[in-house]
Scaffold this motif. Sequence first.
Motif, PDB file in Angstrom:
ATOM      1  N   GLU A  51      55.779  -2.093  26.904  1.00 50.37           N
ATOM      2  CA  GLU A  51      54.841  -3.004  26.257  1.00 50.37           C
ATOM      3  C   GLU A  51      53.438  -2.863  26.840  1.00 50.37           C
ATOM      4  O   GLU A  51      52.453  -2.931  26.122  1.00 50.37           O
ATOM      5  CB  GLU A  51      55.330  -4.448  26.389  1.00 50.37           C
ATOM      6  CG  GLU A  51      56.538  -4.737  25.531  1.00 50.37           C
ATOM      7  CD  GLU A  51      57.160  -6.104  25.793  1.00 50.37           C
ATOM      8  OE1 GLU A  51      56.838  -6.737  26.832  1.00 50.37           O
ATOM      9  OE2 GLU A  51      57.974  -6.534  24.955  1.00 50.37           O
ATOM     10  N   SER A  52      53.342  -2.644  28.135  1.00 54.06           N
ATOM     11  CA  SER A  52      52.024  -2.531  28.762  1.00 54.06           C
ATOM     12  C   SER A  52      51.316  -1.237  28.369  1.00 54.06           C
ATOM     13  O   SER A  52      50.096  -1.204  28.285  1.00 54.06           O
ATOM     14  CB  SER A  52      52.127  -2.687  30.274  1.00 54.06           C
ATOM     15  OG  SER A  52      52.164  -1.478  30.940  1.00 54.06           O
ATOM     16  N   TRP A  53      52.045  -0.161  28.106  1.00 55.72           N
ATOM     17  CA  TRP A  53      51.418   1.095  27.662  1.00 55.72           C
ATOM     18  C   TRP A  53      50.622   0.867  26.392  1.00 55.72           C
ATOM     19  O   TRP A  53      49.495   1.325  26.263  1.00 55.72           O
ATOM     20  CB  TRP A  53      52.452   2.179  27.403  1.00 55.72           C
ATOM     21  CG  TRP A  53      53.129   2.723  28.622  1.00 55.72           C
ATOM     22  CD1 TRP A  53      52.650   2.717  29.901  1.00 55.72           C
ATOM     23  CD2 TRP A  53      54.399   3.343  28.673  1.00 55.72           C
ATOM     24  NE1 TRP A  53      53.569   3.298  30.738  1.00 55.72           N
ATOM     25  CE2 TRP A  53      54.651   3.695  30.013  1.00 55.72           C
ATOM     26  CE3 TRP A  53      55.360   3.635  27.719  1.00 55.72           C
ATOM     27  CZ2 TRP A  53      55.806   4.334  30.409  1.00 55.72           C
ATOM     28  CZ3 TRP A  53      56.514   4.265  28.116  1.00 55.72           C
ATOM     29  CH2 TRP A  53      56.730   4.615  29.452  1.00 55.72           C
ATOM     30  N   SER A  54      51.239   0.189  25.450  1.00 59.37           N
ATOM     31  CA  SER A  54      50.569  -0.066  24.176  1.00 59.37           C
ATOM     32  C   SER A  54      49.311  -0.893  24.390  1.00 59.37           C
ATOM     33  O   SER A  54      48.260  -0.593  23.820  1.00 59.37           O
ATOM     34  CB  SER A  54      51.524  -0.794  23.229  1.00 59.37           C
ATOM     35  OG  SER A  54      50.854  -1.152  22.049  1.00 59.37           O
ATOM     36  N   LYS A  55      49.385  -1.902  25.216  1.00 57.25           N
ATOM     37  CA  LYS A  55      48.220  -2.744  25.501  1.00 57.25           C
ATOM     38  C   LYS A  55      47.117  -1.935  26.172  1.00 57.25           C
ATOM     39  O   LYS A  55      45.939  -2.096  25.859  1.00 57.25           O
ATOM     40  CB  LYS A  55      48.611  -3.930  26.389  1.00 57.25           C
ATOM     41  CG  LYS A  55      49.459  -4.955  25.687  1.00 57.25           C
ATOM     42  CD  LYS A  55      49.890  -6.063  26.641  1.00 57.25           C
ATOM     43  CE  LYS A  55      50.880  -6.998  25.979  1.00 57.25           C
ATOM     44  NZ  LYS A  55      51.436  -7.968  26.921  1.00 57.25           N
ATOM     45  N   GLN A  56      47.489  -1.067  27.099  1.00 57.80           N
ATOM     46  CA  GLN A  56      46.496  -0.247  27.807  1.00 57.80           C
ATOM     47  C   GLN A  56      45.808   0.730  26.865  1.00 57.80           C
ATOM     48  O   GLN A  56      44.595   0.926  26.938  1.00 57.80           O
ATOM     49  CB  GLN A  56      47.156   0.514  28.964  1.00 57.80           C
ATOM     50  CG  GLN A  56      47.526  -0.368  30.123  1.00 57.80           C
ATOM     51  CD  GLN A  56      48.343   0.372  31.179  1.00 57.80           C
ATOM     52  OE1 GLN A  56      48.819   1.481  30.967  1.00 57.80           O
ATOM     53  NE2 GLN A  56      48.520  -0.256  32.326  1.00 57.80           N
ATOM     54  N   GLU A  57      46.572   1.337  25.969  1.00 59.79           N
ATOM     55  CA  GLU A  57      45.985   2.267  25.007  1.00 59.79           C
ATOM     56  C   GLU A  57      45.002   1.543  24.089  1.00 59.79           C
ATOM     57  O   GLU A  57      43.912   2.045  23.812  1.00 59.79           O
ATOM     58  CB  GLU A  57      47.081   2.937  24.175  1.00 59.79           C
ATOM     59  CG  GLU A  57      47.910   3.921  24.965  1.00 59.79           C
ATOM     60  CD  GLU A  57      49.151   4.372  24.208  1.00 59.79           C
ATOM     61  OE1 GLU A  57      49.450   3.820  23.127  1.00 59.79           O
ATOM     62  OE2 GLU A  57      49.830   5.280  24.712  1.00 59.79           O
ATOM     63  N   ARG A  58      45.389   0.361  23.627  1.00 63.55           N
ATOM     64  CA  ARG A  58      44.513  -0.417  22.750  1.00 63.55           C
ATOM     65  C   ARG A  58      43.254  -0.846  23.505  1.00 63.55           C
ATOM     66  O   ARG A  58      42.149  -0.792  22.973  1.00 63.55           O
ATOM     67  CB  ARG A  58      45.276  -1.626  22.200  1.00 63.55           C
ATOM     68  CG  ARG A  58      46.344  -1.229  21.209  1.00 63.55           C
ATOM     69  CD  ARG A  58      47.337  -2.340  20.949  1.00 63.55           C
ATOM     70  NE  ARG A  58      46.729  -3.510  20.366  1.00 63.55           N
ATOM     71  CZ  ARG A  58      47.049  -4.030  19.196  1.00 63.55           C
ATOM     72  NH1 ARG A  58      47.983  -3.448  18.465  1.00 63.55           N
ATOM     73  NH2 ARG A  58      46.470  -5.109  18.748  1.00 63.55           N
ATOM     74  N   GLN A  59      43.411  -1.232  24.757  1.00 62.25           N
ATOM     75  CA  GLN A  59      42.259  -1.628  25.569  1.00 62.25           C
ATOM     76  C   GLN A  59      41.320  -0.441  25.791  1.00 62.25           C
ATOM     77  O   GLN A  59      40.102  -0.581  25.706  1.00 62.25           O
ATOM     78  CB  GLN A  59      42.709  -2.202  26.905  1.00 62.25           C
ATOM     79  CG  GLN A  59      41.551  -2.649  27.777  1.00 62.25           C
ATOM     80  CD  GLN A  59      42.006  -3.227  29.103  1.00 62.25           C
ATOM     81  OE1 GLN A  59      43.188  -3.313  29.397  1.00 62.25           O
ATOM     82  NE2 GLN A  59      41.057  -3.620  29.912  1.00 62.25           N
ATOM     83  N   ARG A  62      39.348   0.073  22.601  1.00 62.31           N
ATOM     84  CA  ARG A  62      38.300  -0.960  22.462  1.00 62.31           C
ATOM     85  C   ARG A  62      37.145  -0.701  23.415  1.00 62.31           C
ATOM     86  O   ARG A  62      35.975  -0.813  23.044  1.00 62.31           O
ATOM     87  CB  ARG A  62      38.873  -2.356  22.746  1.00 62.31           C
ATOM     88  CG  ARG A  62      39.501  -3.036  21.578  1.00 62.31           C
ATOM     89  CD  ARG A  62      39.771  -4.516  21.844  1.00 62.31           C
ATOM     90  NE  ARG A  62      40.266  -4.834  23.162  1.00 62.31           N
ATOM     91  CZ  ARG A  62      41.553  -4.837  23.520  1.00 62.31           C
ATOM     92  NH1 ARG A  62      42.485  -4.520  22.641  1.00 62.31           N
ATOM     93  NH2 ARG A  62      41.906  -5.151  24.744  1.00 62.31           N
ATOM     94  N   TYR A 110      44.781   0.477  14.286  1.00 63.91           N
ATOM     95  CA  TYR A 110      44.193  -0.550  15.157  1.00 63.91           C
ATOM     96  C   TYR A 110      42.668  -0.430  15.234  1.00 63.91           C
ATOM     97  O   TYR A 110      41.987  -1.404  15.554  1.00 63.91           O
ATOM     98  CB  TYR A 110      44.812  -0.459  16.553  1.00 63.91           C
ATOM     99  CG  TYR A 110      44.219  -1.431  17.528  1.00 63.91           C
ATOM    100  CD1 TYR A 110      44.414  -2.801  17.371  1.00 63.91           C
ATOM    101  CD2 TYR A 110      43.442  -0.992  18.592  1.00 63.91           C
ATOM    102  CE1 TYR A 110      43.849  -3.706  18.254  1.00 63.91           C
ATOM    103  CE2 TYR A 110      42.875  -1.890  19.480  1.00 63.91           C
ATOM    104  CZ  TYR A 110      43.086  -3.244  19.309  1.00 63.91           C
ATOM    105  OH  TYR A 110      42.522  -4.138  20.181  1.00 63.91           O
TER     106      TYR A 110
END
Length: 167
Positions: A51-59, A62, A110
């Motif tokens: 789950e954190s990989w996806s958040k890091q990629e999105r961050q 951005r 995204y």
Amino acid sequence: MQTPETEETAVNQKANLYKTNFSAWTQQQSQLLRHQQWNQLDLPNLIAEIESWSKQERQELRNRLSILIGHLLKWEFQSAKRSRSWLATIRVERREILKLLSEHSRLKPYLEEALPQAYENARDLASGETNLPLSTFPQQCLYTLAEIMSDRFYPSSEATNDDLMES
């Protein structure tokens, strides 16, 4: 046969390795996955990491988009101070965003969602770096994603990327 006590000890050992030696933990988990040893996996931490990989990629997307748009705003609203450094940052951020989208195609949808937040950050960046009031910059992004990502787009500039690099 495992008892509840030995199962709890195994779970604690997995969690401990996760906390104390992340590299060893990831190698262990990949081996367990490779050998399909499902019952040995540290599922709670494995799920959290995925789950954190996806958040890091999105961050990362951005952040890169914010920097790119911030420099486009500086380019447009402080044209007298345009520099090769700004140009280089614009070029690098475009390239890195394209690479990120190529490596993680699931991020493409995204991009549109990230634009408003990235623009808000870009306004703050441009205002802080130019010493121009925040109100100088439009509240809504005036650039399309196609323009933002085009190596031929420089706001309020007729020159192309090649022309700009020669100066």
